[in-house]
Design a protein around this motif. Sequence first.
Motif: not given
Length: 217
Positions: A40-41, A65-67, A91-94, A98-100
């Motif tokens: 998230y950071r 997506r680029q993480v 807080v942004i669901p999308t 993507i990260l999950v």
Amino acid sequence: MTGKTLTIAIDGPAGAGKGTLARRLADHYRLNLLDTGLTYRAVAHALLQYGLPLDNVAAAETAARQVNLGELDRTVLSAHAVGEAASKVAVIPTVRRILVEKQRAFASTPPGAVLDGRDIGTVVCPEARIKLYVTARADVRARRRLAEIEAMGGQAEFETILADIEGRDARDMGREDSPLRPAPDAHLLDTSEMAIETAFLAAKSIIDGVLQPRNTA
Ligand code: DC
């Protein structure tokens, strides 16, 4: 979780000592380690770098997506301001979705992993064999944060850090998507009065109790 992987899920509020504990446990049980806060950071850092508002959903999705989990630079991402910003993009669901997905792929890679964050036991790995909810009083967490900042040569006011921590708790616990809360089957560990070694031993004793239940027959 499959039979081949072990997942240790560690959740809790900012500054509770999850990170250090997760590292000790990953070393001890020889598991991979992922500090999901860094993901998230990384999104927040990308937006800050380009001067974009933290509620720019399209830009945040692109950044998510680029993480690349292999390229998370703790030195750059550990700045206090990046943590505050991370709590806002989280807080942004999308972005979360993507990260999950990336975090789950990491967890399912043998031999398994210790993941620390806010929603590991509730959303990312609800099947984790071991779940810990690590917490500490807000004033204790603020004092630890201050000590970390000072150890890195920085300066900050205790009252400001405490206010930030309380604001972050409110945001992380109050958001609609995947709020911070203990999973019903999580083991609670309050580290307010514990040094890291004591917290590690307490966690280890919980985990060993799950992995090698005593024969009660
Ligand atoms: O653990 P940390 O301070 O690095 O996390 C920064 C922020 O990222 C945190 O305030 C909320 C968000 N976060 C999250 O929403 N879910 C996670 N699993 C990890 C972090």
